[in-house]
Design a protein around this motif. Structure first.
Motif, PDB file in Angstrom:
ATOM      1  N   ASN A  63       3.330 -19.757  51.440  1.00 37.59           N
ATOM      2  CA  ASN A  63       4.543 -20.094  50.507  1.00 37.59           C
ATOM      3  C   ASN A  63       5.536 -21.019  50.220  1.00 37.59           C
ATOM      4  OD1 ASN A  63       6.511 -17.578  49.369  1.00 37.59           O
ATOM      5  ND2 ASN A  63       7.396 -17.335  50.970  1.00 37.59           N
ATOM      6  N   GLY A  64       4.781 -21.960  49.681  1.00 36.66           N
ATOM      7  CA  GLY A  64       5.599 -23.662  50.228  1.00 36.66           C
ATOM      8  C   GLY A  64       6.362 -23.450  48.620  1.00 36.66           C
ATOM      9  N   VAL A  65       5.657 -22.875  47.414  1.00 32.35           N
ATOM     10  CA  VAL A  65       6.053 -22.678  46.152  1.00 32.35           C
ATOM     11  C   VAL A  65       7.467 -21.203  46.486  1.00 32.35           C
ATOM     12  CG1 VAL A  65       4.438 -20.949  45.687  1.00 32.35           C
ATOM     13  CG2 VAL A  65       5.313 -22.793  44.133  1.00 32.35           C
ATOM     14  N   GLY A  66       7.149 -21.020  47.470  1.00 28.17           N
ATOM     15  CA  GLY A  66       8.148 -19.683  46.923  1.00 28.17           C
ATOM     16  C   GLY A  66       9.488 -20.535  47.222  1.00 28.17           C
ATOM     17  N   ILE A  67       9.556 -21.834  47.382  1.00 28.62           N
ATOM     18  CA  ILE A  67      10.794 -22.445  47.330  1.00 28.62           C
ATOM     19  C   ILE A  67      11.686 -22.289  46.009  1.00 28.62           C
ATOM     20  CG2 ILE A  67      10.763 -24.122  49.711  1.00 28.62           C
ATOM     21  CD1 ILE A  67      10.691 -25.701  47.566  1.00 28.62           C
ATOM     22  N   ALA A  68      11.081 -21.740  45.209  1.00 30.86           N
ATOM     23  CA  ALA A  68      10.906 -22.006  43.865  1.00 30.86           C
ATOM     24  C   ALA A  68      12.198 -20.869  43.140  1.00 30.86           C
ATOM     25  CB  ALA A  68      10.219 -21.892  42.732  1.00 30.86           C
ATOM     26  N   GLY A  69      11.809 -19.518  44.041  1.00 31.51           N
ATOM     27  CA  GLY A  69      12.388 -18.715  43.682  1.00 31.51           C
ATOM     28  C   GLY A  69      12.464 -17.444  42.149  1.00 31.51           C
ATOM     29  N   ASP A  70      12.239 -18.074  40.994  1.00 30.70           N
ATOM     30  CA  ASP A  70      12.154 -17.493  39.557  1.00 30.70           C
ATOM     31  C   ASP A  70      11.361 -18.523  38.589  1.00 30.70           C
ATOM     32  OD1 ASP A  70      14.066 -19.010  39.251  1.00 30.70           O
ATOM     33  OD2 ASP A  70      15.366 -17.372  39.702  1.00 30.70           O
ATOM     34  N   ILE A  71      10.804 -18.670  37.676  1.00 33.77           N
ATOM     35  CA  ILE A  71      10.554 -19.430  36.915  1.00 33.77           C
ATOM     36  C   ILE A  71      10.928 -20.494  35.973  1.00 33.77           C
ATOM     37  CG2 ILE A  71      10.089 -19.564  34.001  1.00 33.77           C
ATOM     38  CD1 ILE A  71       8.084 -17.725  35.884  1.00 33.77           C
ATOM     39  N   ASP A  72      13.112 -20.110  36.061  1.00 29.77           N
ATOM     40  CA  ASP A  72      13.620 -20.740  36.154  1.00 29.77           C
ATOM     41  C   ASP A  72      13.153 -21.805  37.473  1.00 29.77           C
ATOM     42  OD1 ASP A  72      14.736 -20.909  33.771  1.00 29.77           O
ATOM     43  OD2 ASP A  72      16.166 -19.283  33.912  1.00 29.77           O
ATOM     44  N   GLY A  73      13.670 -22.314  38.390  1.00 27.04           N
ATOM     45  CA  GLY A  73      13.263 -23.120  39.763  1.00 27.04           C
ATOM     46  C   GLY A  73      12.440 -23.185  39.782  1.00 27.04           C
ATOM     47  N   PHE A  74      10.808 -23.112  39.431  1.00 26.63           N
ATOM     48  CA  PHE A  74      10.152 -23.048  39.326  1.00 26.63           C
ATOM     49  C   PHE A  74       9.694 -24.614  38.448  1.00 26.63           C
ATOM     50  CE2 PHE A  74       5.295 -23.443  37.443  1.00 26.63           C
ATOM     51  CZ  PHE A  74       4.987 -24.310  38.559  1.00 26.63           C
ATOM     52  N   LYS A  75      10.726 -24.868  37.087  1.00 29.16           N
ATOM     53  CA  LYS A  75      10.248 -25.699  35.904  1.00 29.16           C
ATOM     54  C   LYS A  75      11.946 -26.748  36.839  1.00 29.16           C
ATOM     55  CE  LYS A  75      10.851 -22.998  31.959  1.00 29.16           C
ATOM     56  NZ  LYS A  75      11.282 -22.373  30.900  1.00 29.16           N
ATOM     57  N   LYS A  76      12.472 -26.053  38.067  1.00 33.74           N
ATOM     58  CA  LYS A  76      13.176 -27.348  39.021  1.00 33.74           C
ATOM     59  C   LYS A  76      12.738 -28.374  39.796  1.00 33.74           C
ATOM     60  CE  LYS A  76      17.076 -27.711  41.569  1.00 33.74           C
ATOM     61  NZ  LYS A  76      17.778 -26.638  42.540  1.00 33.74           N
ATOM     62  N   LEU A  77      11.432 -26.912  40.607  1.00 35.38           N
ATOM     63  CA  LEU A  77      10.539 -27.645  41.101  1.00 35.38           C
ATOM     64  C   LEU A  77       9.403 -28.752  40.382  1.00 35.38           C
ATOM     65  CD1 LEU A  77       8.566 -25.794  44.266  1.00 35.38           C
ATOM     66  CD2 LEU A  77       7.716 -27.354  42.539  1.00 35.38           C
ATOM     67  N   LEU A  78       9.058 -28.581  39.462  1.00 35.25           N
ATOM     68  CA  LEU A  78       7.929 -29.383  38.602  1.00 35.25           C
ATOM     69  C   LEU A  78       8.672 -30.495  38.481  1.00 35.25           C
ATOM     70  CD1 LEU A  78       6.762 -27.169  36.383  1.00 35.25           C
ATOM     71  CD2 LEU A  78       4.987 -28.111  38.270  1.00 35.25           C
ATOM     72  N   GLN A  79       9.867 -30.231  37.672  1.00 30.21           N
ATOM     73  CA  GLN A  79      10.512 -31.857  37.408  1.00 30.21           C
ATOM     74  C   GLN A  79      10.924 -32.901  38.820  1.00 30.21           C
ATOM     75  OE1 GLN A  79      11.704 -32.861  34.836  1.00 30.21           O
ATOM     76  NE2 GLN A  79      12.399 -34.741  35.574  1.00 30.21           N
ATOM     77  N   HIS A  80      11.482 -32.294  39.541  1.00 31.07           N
ATOM     78  CA  HIS A  80      11.400 -32.995  40.565  1.00 31.07           C
ATOM     79  C   HIS A  80      10.358 -33.897  41.719  1.00 31.07           C
ATOM     80  CE1 HIS A  80      13.834 -34.501  44.184  1.00 31.07           C
ATOM     81  NE2 HIS A  80      12.991 -33.549  45.433  1.00 31.07           N
ATOM     82  N   SER A  81       9.287 -32.593  41.374  1.00 33.16           N
ATOM     83  CA  SER A  81       8.249 -33.367  42.069  1.00 33.16           C
ATOM     84  C   SER A  81       7.787 -34.206  40.984  1.00 33.16           C
ATOM     85  CB  SER A  81       6.459 -32.499  42.114  1.00 33.16           C
ATOM     86  OG  SER A  81       7.275 -31.059  43.015  1.00 33.16           O
TER      87      SER A  81
END
Length: 101
Positions: A30-48
């Motif tokens: 569930n590590g990707v679960g820190i994103a929470g939603d699509i907008d959070g996933f964009k934030k996760l990708l940018q920080h990655s």
């Protein structure tokens, strides 16, 4: 982790971490679960992207059982599926969570 031979362990909020570049970032379970939603996933990708070297790799591994889905589409094809999921082990259920695949 130390018992398994990992010598450099960082326990810190992912979004607060900076200053070093990595060849690989790995989000298990569930590590990707820190994103929470699509907008959070964009934030996760940018920080990655900020944490990875130019040739770095990002791996997202998230085995889930889907309870319900809602397809988010572009004009021509599905992009993501928003989901609600809940883990269960030996009859004990965790809280439902929102996510995406």
């Amino acid at each position: 982790m130390q018992q398994r031979g990992v010598q450099h362990i960082i326990c810190q909020d992912f979004y607060e971490f900076s200053g070093q570049k990595y060849d690989t970032l790995l989000f298990l379970m569930n590590g990707v679960g820190i994103a929470g939603d699509i907008d959070g996933f964009k934030k996760l990708l940018q920080h990655s992207k900020e944490l990875l070297t130019d040739r770095g790799s990002l791996f997202l591994i998230h085995p889930i059982s889907v309870i319900s889905t809602r397809i988010i589409t572009s004009k021509t094809q599905p992009l993501f599926w928003e989901i609600q999921y809940q883990y269960e082990y030996k009859g004990q259920k965790g809280n439902p969570s929102n996510g995406f695949i």
